[in-house]
Design a protein around this motif. Sequence first.
Motif, PDB file in Angstrom:
ATOM      1  N   GLY A   1       1.431  -1.073   0.353  1.00  0.00           N
ATOM      2  CA  GLY A   1       0.048   0.176   0.154  1.00  0.00           C
ATOM      3  C   GLY A   1       1.163   1.186  -0.047  1.00  0.00           C
ATOM      4  O   GLY A   1       0.492   2.072   0.346  1.00  0.00           O
TER       5      GLY A   1
ATOM      6  N   GLN B   1      -7.024   2.749   8.980  1.00  0.00           N
ATOM      7  CA  GLN B   1      -8.489   2.329   7.414  1.00  0.00           C
ATOM      8  C   GLN B   1      -9.290   0.989   8.197  1.00  0.00           C
ATOM      9  O   GLN B   1      -9.873   0.364   6.926  1.00  0.00           O
ATOM     10  CB  GLN B   1      -7.509   1.848   6.519  1.00  0.00           C
ATOM     11  CG  GLN B   1      -6.644   3.138   6.241  1.00  0.00           C
ATOM     12  CD  GLN B   1      -6.496   2.729   4.745  1.00  0.00           C
ATOM     13  OE1 GLN B   1      -6.720   1.934   3.965  1.00  0.00           O
ATOM     14  NE2 GLN B   1      -5.530   3.173   4.694  1.00  0.00           N
TER      15      GLN B   1
ATOM     16  N   GLU C   1      -4.044   1.524  -7.887  1.00  0.00           N
ATOM     17  CA  GLU C   1      -5.299   2.291  -7.514  1.00  0.00           C
ATOM     18  C   GLU C   1      -5.973   2.706  -8.474  1.00  0.00           C
ATOM     19  O   GLU C   1      -6.788   2.653  -9.377  1.00  0.00           O
ATOM     20  CB  GLU C   1      -5.199   3.422  -6.685  1.00  0.00           C
ATOM     21  CG  GLU C   1      -5.127   2.820  -5.354  1.00  0.00           C
ATOM     22  CD  GLU C   1      -5.049   3.351  -4.066  1.00  0.00           C
ATOM     23  OE1 GLU C   1      -5.333   4.583  -4.788  1.00  0.00           O
ATOM     24  OE2 GLU C   1      -4.678   3.432  -2.909  1.00  0.00           O
TER      25      GLU C   1
ATOM     26  N   GLY D   1      -0.044   2.062  -3.921  1.00  0.00           N
ATOM     27  CA  GLY D   1      -1.366   3.622  -4.261  1.00  0.00           C
ATOM     28  C   GLY D   1      -0.435   4.706  -5.659  1.00  0.00           C
ATOM     29  O   GLY D   1       0.514   5.593  -5.296  1.00  0.00           O
TER      30      GLY D   1
ATOM     31  N   ASP E   1     -11.533   0.246  -4.025  1.00  0.00           N
ATOM     32  CA  ASP E   1     -11.296  -0.533  -3.816  1.00  0.00           C
ATOM     33  C   ASP E   1     -12.422  -2.022  -3.596  1.00  0.00           C
ATOM     34  O   ASP E   1     -12.491  -3.235  -3.811  1.00  0.00           O
ATOM     35  CB  ASP E   1     -11.198  -0.576  -1.444  1.00  0.00           C
ATOM     36  CG  ASP E   1      -9.878  -0.503  -0.595  1.00  0.00           C
ATOM     37  OD1 ASP E   1      -9.138  -1.470  -1.312  1.00  0.00           O
ATOM     38  OD2 ASP E   1      -9.454   0.080  -0.700  1.00  0.00           O
TER      39      ASP E   1
ATOM     40  N   TYR F   1      -6.163  -8.174   3.874  1.00  0.00           N
ATOM     41  CA  TYR F   1      -5.960  -6.970   4.209  1.00  0.00           C
ATOM     42  C   TYR F   1      -4.987  -6.994   4.860  1.00  0.00           C
ATOM     43  O   TYR F   1      -4.795  -6.766   6.843  1.00  0.00           O
ATOM     44  CB  TYR F   1      -7.137  -5.528   4.103  1.00  0.00           C
ATOM     45  CG  TYR F   1      -7.976  -5.521   3.476  1.00  0.00           C
ATOM     46  CD1 TYR F   1      -8.822  -6.852   2.775  1.00  0.00           C
ATOM     47  CD2 TYR F   1      -7.911  -5.231   1.856  1.00  0.00           C
ATOM     48  CE1 TYR F   1      -9.999  -6.736   2.013  1.00  0.00           C
ATOM     49  CE2 TYR F   1      -8.371  -4.712   1.114  1.00  0.00           C
ATOM     50  CZ  TYR F   1      -9.548  -6.026   0.452  1.00  0.00           C
ATOM     51  OH  TYR F   1     -10.738  -6.437  -0.287  1.00  0.00           O
TER      52      TYR F   1
HETATM   53  N1  ARG Z   1      -2.625   3.323  -0.543  1.00  0.00           N
HETATM   54  C1  ARG Z   1      -3.173   3.091   0.645  1.00  0.00           C
HETATM   55  C2  ARG Z   1      -3.065   4.522   1.523  1.00  0.00           C
HETATM   56  O1  ARG Z   1      -1.680   5.153   1.542  1.00  0.00           O
HETATM   57  C3  ARG Z   1      -3.012   1.985   1.584  1.00  0.00           C
HETATM   58  C4  ARG Z   1      -3.601   0.849   0.645  1.00  0.00           C
HETATM   59  C5  ARG Z   1      -3.914  -0.260   0.768  1.00  0.00           C
HETATM   60  N2  ARG Z   1      -4.441  -1.284   0.313  1.00  0.00           N
HETATM   61  C6  ARG Z   1      -6.271  -1.355  -0.029  1.00  0.00           C
HETATM   62  N3  ARG Z   1      -7.284  -1.809  -0.845  1.00  0.00           N
HETATM   63  N4  ARG Z   1      -6.903  -0.211   0.506  1.00  0.00           N
HETATM   64  O2  ARG Z   1      -4.360   4.824   2.281  1.00  0.00           O
END
Ligand code: ARG
Length: 600
Positions: free
Chosen positions: A113, A367, A270, A152, A342, A361
Amino acid sequence: MQNLQSIISSHISTLYSDILFSATLSAPPKPEHGEYCFGVFTLAKPLSKSPNQIAEEIASKLREDTTHFTQVNVIGGYVNLSCAANVWMDILSQVENQQQEKKNQTIVVDYIGANAGKPLHIGHICTPSIGQAICNIYRHLGYYVIWDSHFGDWGGIFGKLIWSFKNDWIAAFSTESDKISYRKAFLNNLSIDSLLELYQSFHIPILGNEDDAKIKQEDRENGARIEFKKLVSWDFENVELWKKFTAISITEIEKKLGVLEIKATYNIGESFYEWLNLPRPNNEDYPNLEFNMKDIVRELIEKWVATQNEDGSVGVVFPEESKIPSCILQKKDGTGLYLTSDLAAIKYRMTNGWNPSKIIYCVDVRQQLHLRQAIWIAKKAWGLENVELFHAFNGFIKLKEGTMSTRHGTVIFLEDLITEGEERTSQLLAEKWRTGDNALSPEDIEAITIGAIKYSYLSQDREKDVTFDWDKALSFEWNSGPYIQYACVRAAKIVGTIEIKKYDYSQIEWLSPYDTALIRTLAEMEAKIQITADTYKPHTLALYCYDLAVCFNSFYVHTPKILEESDADLKNLRLTLCRLTADKLTLWFDLLAIQMPSEM
Ligand code: ARG
């Protein structure tokens, strides 16, 4: 283990004919009580007797079996036993012959992530380390694992980087030809540091009149938004910049996390779920996406999971008992959100042929709500009865000393942390006369340093925040990566290159309490790995490595020189124990994605 358990069970079933009881064996709190113990409390109700009375009855039955038990006693509802050498030999041969059968199941682990455009910092030890350990453990257990970094590579940051690149950098050159050659040079020498500089230059505090600064910053933000919009609508130059910035970020992340033994199968970003058909910056080979976020939103509306709001946005209202606050999936301008991407990722993973039975996850605790919402909506819309969606959240790591001085303010970069660690490791080794000709190789110093950092995080419950303390992490005397590595190197060294001869099990009549404690600890392995997998908590396995290292060290200290042992069978048995300790510690550290040094 199974054998000892079934021996006990069969005695108990002759005693109480229609009762099914499987003893849960563990080490007694004090070694003088015996080698194994088990409680009989669950039998009290069906037998209508006190636990103590039942324990006494079972103990007298077991005492009759002198082939297997040398000593049986009772303490407060517990039966304590010591076993004959042949039982220990059986347990040991099970440890030696342990094998994992292939499971016909796939697991997706969503776990790094990291975000493009920013260098890795100390926080990037957390989810990647936990996730990598979970991946490795499941693979070891025979599952097919897909490591998906859920990279990301999307969002407003690209608008900022592109804006800054065009306006703060290129615009500084006056002639067109200077601009072109600078642009070329910049992109050819692109590094993660240059991206950081772009990002910082976008945010530089503008001195002078505060209102003036605000207006200027507002202009910049607007400019960045426009650049991002251009990227979304396939502006050639911006897509090219996005691809370059993303590719360099992936390379950088893979390089830095590679030092921590972390490597994903796929960096599916993403942006992929945006359905923009952007080029894949890393040419990875994963299936194409067959739908976009708008399709998902439409589907959710059709299924009555999401509703259109008056202003045109689309959201989900959760039932009151779920206590989940409502959320938005699509803004009024038609764009999707992080949550929508997601959901797209869940649908993609379920429909692209991977067919996972679990999606885990490894994402930090902040989150929790986000993933609860995503998982709730996905289950409601698609059923997904045959797949487990689980958020194995983690807390954070912070330094005991507070922030370290780094090149850039308060962030502690991973690279700086590792450099400092290697200096500290070398210093420590110098105090142990590991210098000059006697010095360790750079690879071993790196293994010790990374081992110290990773173990200090992985040995604590992932749900908690961890304070990182160099002195503890690098301690050679107590629960630390280096302590375990040292035990492993020591065990391997005793055996060296000796070829261990097959010993005759039946000839071994006596074992020391240090032999049996070591066999008992080795035999706990499978159960510990299973608990780790079931709870997605690598600290169970990490602490087990520590238990084994402690047990081995006590065996080492109390056992007369093994190579001088005159009883050949006993000597080969003890060499086998050393070999197994070294091999298993290496294997389990491998599962935790920590290397063993070859020397220490
Ligand atoms: N890139 C995201 C962040 O920095 C985290 C990704 C986590 N994985 C997911 N499937 N949302 O917040």
